[in-house]
Design a protein around this motif. Structure first.
Motif, PDB file in Angstrom:
ATOM      1  N   HIS A 172       0.827  -1.209   0.000  1.00  0.00           N
ATOM      2  CA  HIS A 172       0.000   0.000   0.000  1.00  0.00           C
ATOM      3  C   HIS A 172       0.863   1.261   0.000  1.00  0.00           C
ATOM      4  O   HIS A 172       0.602   2.212  -0.747  1.00  0.00           O
ATOM      5  N   ALA A 173       1.916   1.260   0.804  1.00  0.00           N
ATOM      6  CA  ALA A 173       2.790   2.433   0.886  1.00  0.00           C
ATOM      7  C   ALA A 173       3.493   2.694  -0.438  1.00  0.00           C
ATOM      8  O   ALA A 173       3.586   3.844  -0.896  1.00  0.00           O
ATOM      9  N   MET A 174       3.997   1.640  -1.067  1.00  0.00           N
ATOM     10  CA  MET A 174       4.670   1.795  -2.358  1.00  0.00           C
ATOM     11  C   MET A 174       3.703   2.315  -3.415  1.00  0.00           C
ATOM     12  O   MET A 174       4.062   3.137  -4.267  1.00  0.00           O
ATOM     13  N   SER A 175       2.471   1.844  -3.367  1.00  0.00           N
ATOM     14  CA  SER A 175       1.458   2.312  -4.311  1.00  0.00           C
ATOM     15  C   SER A 175       1.207   3.808  -4.153  1.00  0.00           C
ATOM     16  O   SER A 175       1.094   4.545  -5.143  1.00  0.00           O
ATOM     17  N   LEU A 176       1.139   4.282  -2.902  1.00  0.00           N
ATOM     18  CA  LEU A 176       0.919   5.704  -2.648  1.00  0.00           C
ATOM     19  C   LEU A 176       2.073   6.552  -3.184  1.00  0.00           C
ATOM     20  O   LEU A 176       1.858   7.617  -3.786  1.00  0.00           O
ATOM     21  N   ILE A 177       3.305   6.093  -2.984  1.00  0.00           N
ATOM     22  CA  ILE A 177       4.464   6.856  -3.461  1.00  0.00           C
ATOM     23  C   ILE A 177       4.486   6.891  -4.987  1.00  0.00           C
ATOM     24  O   ILE A 177       4.741   7.942  -5.596  1.00  0.00           O
ATOM     25  N   ARG A 178       4.211   5.752  -5.630  1.00  0.00           N
ATOM     26  CA  ARG A 178       4.217   5.718  -7.104  1.00  0.00           C
ATOM     27  C   ARG A 178       3.137   6.626  -7.667  1.00  0.00           C
ATOM     28  O   ARG A 178       3.336   7.279  -8.704  1.00  0.00           O
ATOM     29  N   GLN A 179       1.997   6.706  -6.996  1.00  0.00           N
ATOM     30  CA  GLN A 179       0.930   7.590  -7.460  1.00  0.00           C
ATOM     31  C   GLN A 179       1.358   9.055  -7.394  1.00  0.00           C
ATOM     32  O   GLN A 179       1.077   9.844  -8.298  1.00  0.00           O
ATOM     33  N   GLU A 180       2.059   9.411  -6.328  1.00  0.00           N
ATOM     34  CA  GLU A 180       2.518  10.793  -6.178  1.00  0.00           C
ATOM     35  C   GLU A 180       3.567  11.146  -7.230  1.00  0.00           C
ATOM     36  O   GLU A 180       3.620  12.273  -7.730  1.00  0.00           O
ATOM     37  N   TYR A 188      11.683   1.001  -9.457  1.00  0.00           N
ATOM     38  CA  TYR A 188      12.919   0.531  -8.838  1.00  0.00           C
ATOM     39  C   TYR A 188      13.527   1.551  -7.881  1.00  0.00           C
ATOM     40  O   TYR A 188      13.954   1.204  -6.771  1.00  0.00           O
ATOM     41  N   TRP A 189      13.563   2.817  -8.276  1.00  0.00           N
ATOM     42  CA  TRP A 189      14.121   3.837  -7.389  1.00  0.00           C
ATOM     43  C   TRP A 189      13.243   4.029  -6.167  1.00  0.00           C
ATOM     44  O   TRP A 189      13.734   4.277  -5.067  1.00  0.00           O
ATOM     45  N   VAL A 190      11.943   3.922  -6.366  1.00  0.00           N
ATOM     46  CA  VAL A 190      11.028   4.023  -5.228  1.00  0.00           C
ATOM     47  C   VAL A 190      11.332   2.908  -4.228  1.00  0.00           C
ATOM     48  O   VAL A 190      11.377   3.136  -3.012  1.00  0.00           O
ATOM     49  N   ALA A 191      11.570   1.696  -4.741  1.00  0.00           N
ATOM     50  CA  ALA A 191      11.868   0.559  -3.869  1.00  0.00           C
ATOM     51  C   ALA A 191      13.181   0.765  -3.122  1.00  0.00           C
ATOM     52  O   ALA A 191      13.297   0.441  -1.935  1.00  0.00           O
ATOM     53  N   ILE A 192      14.189   1.315  -3.802  1.00  0.00           N
ATOM     54  CA  ILE A 192      15.490   1.539  -3.164  1.00  0.00           C
ATOM     55  C   ILE A 192      15.363   2.548  -2.031  1.00  0.00           C
ATOM     56  O   ILE A 192      15.865   2.327  -0.913  1.00  0.00           O
ATOM     57  N   ILE A 193      14.695   3.667  -2.301  1.00  0.00           N
ATOM     58  CA  ILE A 193      14.523   4.690  -1.261  1.00  0.00           C
ATOM     59  C   ILE A 193      13.709   4.126  -0.101  1.00  0.00           C
ATOM     60  O   ILE A 193      14.030   4.346   1.082  1.00  0.00           O
ATOM     61  N   TYR A 194      12.680   3.372  -0.425  1.00  0.00           N
ATOM     62  CA  TYR A 194      11.805   2.821   0.616  1.00  0.00           C
ATOM     63  C   TYR A 194      12.571   1.866   1.514  1.00  0.00           C
ATOM     64  O   TYR A 194      12.436   1.916   2.746  1.00  0.00           O
ATOM     65  N   ILE A 195      13.377   0.983   0.928  1.00  0.00           N
ATOM     66  CA  ILE A 195      14.086  -0.007   1.744  1.00  0.00           C
ATOM     67  C   ILE A 195      15.143   0.658   2.614  1.00  0.00           C
ATOM     68  O   ILE A 195      15.404   0.210   3.738  1.00  0.00           O
ATOM     69  N   ILE A 196      15.765   1.735   2.138  1.00  0.00           N
ATOM     70  CA  ILE A 196      16.741   2.449   2.967  1.00  0.00           C
ATOM     71  C   ILE A 196      16.049   3.026   4.200  1.00  0.00           C
ATOM     72  O   ILE A 196      16.535   2.888   5.331  1.00  0.00           O
ATOM     73  N   LEU A 197      14.913   3.687   3.982  1.00  0.00           N
ATOM     74  CA  LEU A 197      14.157   4.245   5.103  1.00  0.00           C
ATOM     75  C   LEU A 197      13.676   3.136   6.037  1.00  0.00           C
ATOM     76  O   LEU A 197      13.711   3.283   7.267  1.00  0.00           O
ATOM     77  N   GLN A 198      13.246   2.039   5.444  1.00  0.00           N
ATOM     78  CA  GLN A 198      12.746   0.932   6.263  1.00  0.00           C
ATOM     79  C   GLN A 198      13.864   0.311   7.103  1.00  0.00           C
ATOM     80  O   GLN A 198      13.642  -0.090   8.245  1.00  0.00           O
ATOM     81  N   MET A 199      15.067   0.238   6.540  1.00  0.00           N
ATOM     82  CA  MET A 199      16.199  -0.291   7.301  1.00  0.00           C
ATOM     83  C   MET A 199      16.457   0.566   8.535  1.00  0.00           C
ATOM     84  O   MET A 199      16.708   0.051   9.632  1.00  0.00           O
ATOM     85  N   GLY A 200      16.408   1.877   8.359  1.00  0.00           N
ATOM     86  CA  GLY A 200      16.588   2.765   9.506  1.00  0.00           C
ATOM     87  C   GLY A 200      15.493   2.584  10.533  1.00  0.00           C
ATOM     88  O   GLY A 200      15.754   2.514  11.745  1.00  0.00           O
ATOM     89  N   GLY A 201      14.253   2.486  10.064  1.00  0.00           N
ATOM     90  CA  GLY A 201      13.126   2.300  10.977  1.00  0.00           C
ATOM     91  C   GLY A 201      13.166   0.944  11.679  1.00  0.00           C
ATOM     92  O   GLY A 201      12.838   0.841  12.868  1.00  0.00           O
TER      93      GLY A 201
END
Length: 305
Positions: A172-180, A188-201
């Motif tokens: 759901h979160a990835m879908s929201l970012i791709r829509q924006e 692919y870039w969305v996934a990379i940024i997301y996983i970096i943030l998720q690793m920190g979280g």
């Protein structure tokens, strides 16, 4: 399911199995996963500055989803790490990987975020679960079934619950970012940024847990005290493999209409891991394991087509 999604998940599954094969000497624990998550985030964080355009479109709702996903990741790593410490990997891994296949579809249905599954896919998912449950058995006798110790089942279920939670949330979160960003075909870039943030979280959520757990705090001290070689191994032999594996899975979510397909097909890592164990580590291949692999492959084929 599109060919792109199939190939992305297949490569992701192979890397996941390879990481587990290479990580047999790695002692997983909440403390080790916390350190690994922070290491990956620290090394990869400059990418967040470079692709700040993606960060700028993340809404408060998506940040909340990302936080919830990080908690689920923490639950997954806790269940996985403690389960590996208390029992055999050959039992824990198939159980923790197979259970989410049953948990995700009803969660998706309740959230209303995916298309209805086909009857063929549902049967395929049931075969995947059945195959995963057969793999740890040495025979079909009642005594062999006792290998499913109650405490192992608990930790496997905890890991599976975390997997199911972050899978549905991340979709759901990835879908929201791709829509924006209006780039549905280039996730692919969305996934990379997301996983970096998720690793920190994830590192932060595990930090809160480890802080209240004396045994895990001692492990952190052991990992950080003059152990450069171990930290290097955690980063490059485990952390980057984990990140790359899930980046591919997150990217695949853009090419399916129900995240349940991604979760189910990712279990291709189980038969791949079994084959690695049999041919590379010369592990035994009793009848239940062979039957389990056959059911898994048949189920995966039904899901894919």
């Amino acid at each position: 399911m599109t060919l792109t999604a199939f190939l992305l998940i297949l490569v992701s599954s192979f890397l996941h199995a390879l990481w587990n094969y290479r990580g047999k000497k790695f002692s997983p624990s909440p403390a080790a996963f916390m350190v690994t998550s922070f290491l990956v985030f620290s090394v990869a964080s400059p990418i967040l500055v470079w692709r700040h355009d993606i960060l700028s479109v993340i809404t408060p709702e998506t940040w909340l989803l990302l936080a919830l996903s990080s908690v689920c990741q923490g639950i997954y790593y806790t269940g996985l790490g403690i389960g590996y410490q208390k029992g055999d990997m050959s039992i824990m891994y198939p159980l923790s990987r197979a259970m989410p296949v049953l948990l995700v579809p009803p969660m998706v249905a309740m959230a209303g975020t995916g298309a209805a599954l086909s009857n063929q896919a549902i049967v395929g998912m049931m075969l995947v679960v059945a195959g995963g449950l057969l793999l740890p058995l040495s025979s079909f006798q009642r005594d062999a079934i006792k290998r499913y110790q109650k405490h192992i089942v608990f930790w496997a279920f905890l890991a599976a619950l975390g997997t199911a939670g972050y899978s549905v949330i991340d979709d759901h979160a990835m879908s929201l970012i791709r829509q924006e960003l209006d780039i549905p075909g280039k996730p692919y870039w969305v996934a990379i940024i997301y996983i970096i943030l998720q690793m920190g979280g994830t590192g932060l959520s595990l930090f809160l847990l480890v802080s209240c757990w004396p045994a895990q705090r001692r492990q952190v001290k052991g990992l950080l005290q003059d152990n450069t070689r171990l930290l290097f191994s955690l980063l490059f032999k485990n952390g980057l493999f984990i990140a790359l594996t899930y980046i591919l899975a997150l990217s695949a979510m853009a090419f399916v209409d129900n995240v349940s397909y991604v979760v189910a097909l990712r279990q291709a890592s189980i038969p791949i891991g079994v084959l690695m164990g049999v041919f590379w580590l010369h592990e035994s291949a009793p009848a239940p394991k062979c039957c389990g692999v056959v059911l898994l492959v048949l189920g995966l084929v039904m899901i894919s087509f």
